[in-house]
Scaffold this motif. Sequence first.
Motif, PDB file in Angstrom:
ATOM      1  N   LEU A 160     -24.828 -42.018  51.235  1.00 13.86           N
ATOM      2  CA  LEU A 160     -24.393 -40.647  51.460  1.00 13.86           C
ATOM      3  C   LEU A 160     -22.932 -40.551  51.038  1.00 13.86           C
ATOM      4  N   ARG A 161     -22.578 -39.379  50.470  1.00 16.15           N
ATOM      5  CA  ARG A 161     -21.235 -39.282  49.908  1.00 16.15           C
ATOM      6  C   ARG A 161     -20.139 -39.440  50.953  1.00 16.15           C
ATOM      7  N   LYS A 162     -20.412 -39.017  52.177  1.00 17.18           N
ATOM      8  CA  LYS A 162     -19.349 -39.129  53.181  1.00 17.18           C
ATOM      9  C   LYS A 162     -19.474 -40.407  53.992  1.00 17.18           C
ATOM     10  N   GLY A 163     -20.156 -41.396  53.444  1.00 18.20           N
ATOM     11  CA  GLY A 163     -20.298 -42.671  54.138  1.00 18.20           C
ATOM     12  C   GLY A 163     -21.649 -42.796  54.800  1.00 18.20           C
ATOM     13  N   GLY A 164     -22.078 -44.022  54.988  1.00 17.43           N
ATOM     14  CA  GLY A 164     -23.377 -44.269  55.605  1.00 17.43           C
ATOM     15  C   GLY A 164     -24.475 -44.271  54.565  1.00 17.43           C
ATOM     16  N   LEU A 165     -25.672 -44.632  55.005  1.00 17.17           N
ATOM     17  CA  LEU A 165     -26.798 -44.674  54.077  1.00 17.17           C
ATOM     18  C   LEU A 165     -28.103 -44.515  54.835  1.00 17.17           C
ATOM     19  N   MET A 166     -29.150 -44.199  54.071  1.00 19.85           N
ATOM     20  CA  MET A 166     -30.504 -44.112  54.611  1.00 19.85           C
ATOM     21  C   MET A 166     -31.386 -44.878  53.631  1.00 19.85           C
ATOM     22  N   ALA A 167     -32.570 -45.307  54.103  1.00 21.58           N
ATOM     23  CA  ALA A 167     -33.481 -46.008  53.201  1.00 21.58           C
ATOM     24  C   ALA A 167     -34.868 -45.369  53.240  1.00 21.58           C
ATOM     25  N   PRO A 168     -35.033 -44.201  52.584  1.00 22.10           N
ATOM     26  CA  PRO A 168     -36.358 -43.591  52.529  1.00 22.10           C
ATOM     27  C   PRO A 168     -37.313 -44.415  51.669  1.00 22.10           C
ATOM     28  N   VAL A 169     -38.590 -44.103  51.761  1.00 21.32           N
ATOM     29  CA  VAL A 169     -39.628 -44.988  51.225  1.00 21.32           C
ATOM     30  C   VAL A 169     -40.460 -44.296  50.138  1.00 21.32           C
ATOM     31  N   ILE A 170     -40.689 -45.012  49.026  1.00 24.93           N
ATOM     32  CA  ILE A 170     -41.686 -44.582  48.044  1.00 24.93           C
ATOM     33  C   ILE A 170     -42.939 -45.409  48.316  1.00 24.93           C
ATOM     34  N   ARG A 171     -43.974 -44.738  48.802  1.00 19.42           N
ATOM     35  CA  ARG A 171     -45.206 -45.444  49.167  1.00 19.42           C
ATOM     36  C   ARG A 171     -45.980 -45.892  47.937  1.00 19.42           C
TER      37      ARG A 171
ATOM     38  N   ARG B  52     -36.190 -38.555  42.824  1.00 18.48           N
ATOM     39  CA  ARG B  52     -35.386 -37.319  42.798  1.00 18.48           C
ATOM     40  C   ARG B  52     -35.496 -36.566  44.118  1.00 18.48           C
ATOM     41  N   ASP B  53     -36.749 -36.409  44.546  1.00 13.28           N
ATOM     42  CA  ASP B  53     -37.012 -35.642  45.755  1.00 13.28           C
ATOM     43  C   ASP B  53     -36.373 -36.320  46.978  1.00 13.28           C
ATOM     44  N   LEU B  54     -36.549 -37.644  47.089  1.00 18.26           N
ATOM     45  CA  LEU B  54     -36.031 -38.357  48.262  1.00 18.26           C
ATOM     46  C   LEU B  54     -34.510 -38.361  48.283  1.00 18.26           C
ATOM     47  N   VAL B  55     -33.902 -38.567  47.114  1.00 18.62           N
ATOM     48  CA  VAL B  55     -32.437 -38.599  47.076  1.00 18.62           C
ATOM     49  C   VAL B  55     -31.879 -37.233  47.470  1.00 18.62           C
ATOM     50  N   THR B  56     -32.481 -36.179  46.925  1.00 19.48           N
ATOM     51  CA  THR B  56     -31.992 -34.840  47.256  1.00 19.48           C
ATOM     52  C   THR B  56     -32.157 -34.554  48.741  1.00 19.48           C
ATOM     53  N   ARG B  57     -33.343 -34.879  49.276  1.00 19.43           N
ATOM     54  CA  ARG B  57     -33.555 -34.553  50.692  1.00 19.43           C
ATOM     55  C   ARG B  57     -32.720 -35.440  51.609  1.00 19.43           C
ATOM     56  N   THR B  58     -32.468 -36.680  51.205  1.00 20.29           N
ATOM     57  CA  THR B  58     -31.605 -37.540  52.019  1.00 20.29           C
ATOM     58  C   THR B  58     -30.210 -36.937  52.091  1.00 20.29           C
ATOM     59  N   ARG B  59     -29.729 -36.470  50.947  1.00 22.20           N
ATOM     60  CA  ARG B  59     -28.339 -35.995  50.898  1.00 22.20           C
ATOM     61  C   ARG B  59     -28.185 -34.578  51.400  1.00 22.20           C
ATOM     62  N   THR B  60     -29.295 -33.869  51.606  1.00 22.82           N
ATOM     63  CA  THR B  60     -29.168 -32.513  52.145  1.00 22.82           C
ATOM     64  C   THR B  60     -29.749 -32.443  53.558  1.00 22.82           C
ATOM     65  N   GLY B  61     -30.040 -33.592  54.150  1.00 26.44           N
ATOM     66  CA  GLY B  61     -30.466 -33.621  55.555  1.00 26.44           C
ATOM     67  C   GLY B  61     -31.867 -33.104  55.781  1.00 26.44           C
ATOM     68  N   ARG B  62     -32.768 -33.317  54.836  1.00 26.57           N
ATOM     69  CA  ARG B  62     -34.122 -32.791  54.996  1.00 26.57           C
ATOM     70  C   ARG B  62     -35.192 -33.862  54.928  1.00 26.57           C
ATOM     71  N   LEU B  63     -34.857 -35.050  55.352  1.00 26.52           N
ATOM     72  CA  LEU B  63     -35.887 -36.093  55.364  1.00 26.52           C
ATOM     73  C   LEU B  63     -36.871 -35.820  56.491  1.00 26.52           C
ATOM     74  N   ARG B  64     -38.113 -36.240  56.255  1.00 27.05           N
ATOM     75  CA  ARG B  64     -39.129 -36.192  57.303  1.00 27.05           C
ATOM     76  C   ARG B  64     -39.284 -37.595  57.883  1.00 27.05           C
ATOM     77  N   ALA B  65     -39.826 -37.645  59.108  1.00 32.58           N
ATOM     78  CA  ALA B  65     -40.011 -38.945  59.759  1.00 32.58           C
ATOM     79  C   ALA B  65     -40.838 -39.869  58.873  1.00 32.58           C
ATOM     80  N   SER B  66     -41.880 -39.308  58.256  1.00 30.88           N
ATOM     81  CA  SER B  66     -42.766 -40.155  57.452  1.00 30.88           C
ATOM     82  C   SER B  66     -42.062 -40.711  56.218  1.00 30.88           C
ATOM     83  N   ASP B  67     -40.927 -40.116  55.828  1.00 30.93           N
ATOM     84  CA  ASP B  67     -40.206 -40.611  54.653  1.00 30.93           C
ATOM     85  C   ASP B  67     -39.551 -41.962  54.893  1.00 30.93           C
ATOM     86  N   ILE B  68     -39.292 -42.294  56.146  1.00 33.14           N
ATOM     87  CA  ILE B  68     -38.530 -43.530  56.375  1.00 33.14           C
ATOM     88  C   ILE B  68     -39.332 -44.581  57.130  1.00 33.14           C
TER      89      ILE B  68
END
Lengths: 91, 430
Positions: free
Chosen positions: B304-315, B330-346
């Motif tokens: 994430l640009r302001k620090g920290g990270l997430m590890a979403p999953v490509i099944r 593309r979709d996961l990176v955008t949603r990670t950085r705009t705060g729109r991940l779903r529980a199932s993504d991670i």
Amino acid sequence: MTDAPSVRQLVADAVSRIAPDVDPGDLDADLHDDLGLDSMDLLNLATAISIASGVEIPERDLPGLRTLRQLQEYLARRLERGPDHDKEVAP
Amino acid sequence: MPDASRSTVEFRMPSLGADMDAGTVVEWHVRPGDTVHRGDIVAIVQTDKSDLDVEVFTDGTITELTVPEGVRVPVGTVLATIATGGVAAPSGEPSKPLLAPVPTEAAAERAPTAPAHPDLHSPVLRHLAERLHVDIARLHGTGPGGRVTRDDIERAARAPRVTPRARRLAARHGVNLDQLAPTGCITGDQVLAAAERPPAAPPPSRSTPAEGDSMRLAIARQMTRSWQEIPHFRVATRIELSGLLAQLATLNEQRTVAERILPAAVMLRAAAQAAADVHGVNGWWRHDEFEPAPEVNLGIVVALRKGGLMAPVIRNADQKSLAEVMAELRDLVTRTRTGRLRASDIESATFTVTQLGENEVDEVSPIIHPPQVAILGLGAVHREPWAVDDTLAVRSVVHATLAADHRAVDGRVGSMYLIALRRHLQEALP
């Protein structure tokens, strides 16, 4: 469509969708070096702008588009020339 | 006597990552009586790392919400009950959780945290809580026996939490979240109320998906655990990519900007294919043994640009085409950085890749995300001297480093993984 305010708005809208933490008024910051957008963000930004404006942005043009001002000017220029330069071949 | 054709299933607090042992429902999207369908987002759950949309995995009708908004509960706690129209479960069989949480060692080993009782706290902590305006009785402690610690209180006192709905509404109405509330959780209703007040002078601030401090703490806990528990070993190699990159450039020249494929997608797909070939690196270390995973769910580290990270999953990333991997990335990176991940993504990552390609560093020596047993680190693709037969050439090269858990994986398997990775990269484009 080619007037400055709509181009500005279009670029600002795309930025707020792809990188909501970036200030769309910061026109001269380098998107990669200063604002931390990576190649995926830049591609997503170009895609959003391309879809919203109907202007296709060829791969070879991307390296020259490093700031929001450059994106605005590029878009205005391309829209001036009219639509459908998509298939234009580089000299 | 309930209708025999109906059964009740329990919707439980899911485990949204190996480091999560409790979470908070910050917003319910449903009420008792509502009909839900498999895949519907029913709640927003806040973890230490971020807010996530949580989906339901059955069709039915909500009968009860057993946990109100804003209360932190341990993983596995029943959040709601849902009446399904299906055949009733045989008597005595416990109802199945709707979300199959990834069992984590942390969650399994730790008894559910009991709500802290104020009498248990020392006068020093009570005084601190009072001073910071924290309701100590509502905190769930992370200390021994669920006791509230100084850290818990200070954490609760820091930055206000913001629900995704509040964030969206704030952007739409130009509400400055910083000026809303000094503590607690900012909800959509508060934003709407603020939007009706005369606008504040400064322009709206744009919030990020990460809430700095709690994400930092979650990363700190997970990485400390990994570093302390896992005997890491590393194997590394250099992979030549000039041919692949030239092919990709030619391909991309013919594609629209929406269809373009980045080298990152090619490398991720090859990493997944290699993990499918060498399945000794693909799975989890649990209960003192290696549990191989039946599929390759590729965790991708997104900074994430302001620090920290997430590890979403490509099944099933090894089974997908390049275009599919690129689209998901593309979709996961955008949603990670705009705060729109779903529980199932991670959920359910079996193997993780971290790419530091944007930072122009040659190599990265990564740390495993437990309970996974391996992680691949890829440096920036760069030009370097490369031996071709008996002469030197200059080629585009990536340094690949595999870090593996020596309890589960041996050096030979690690080496085989890197060899498979090289082969898949060289065969990535026809």
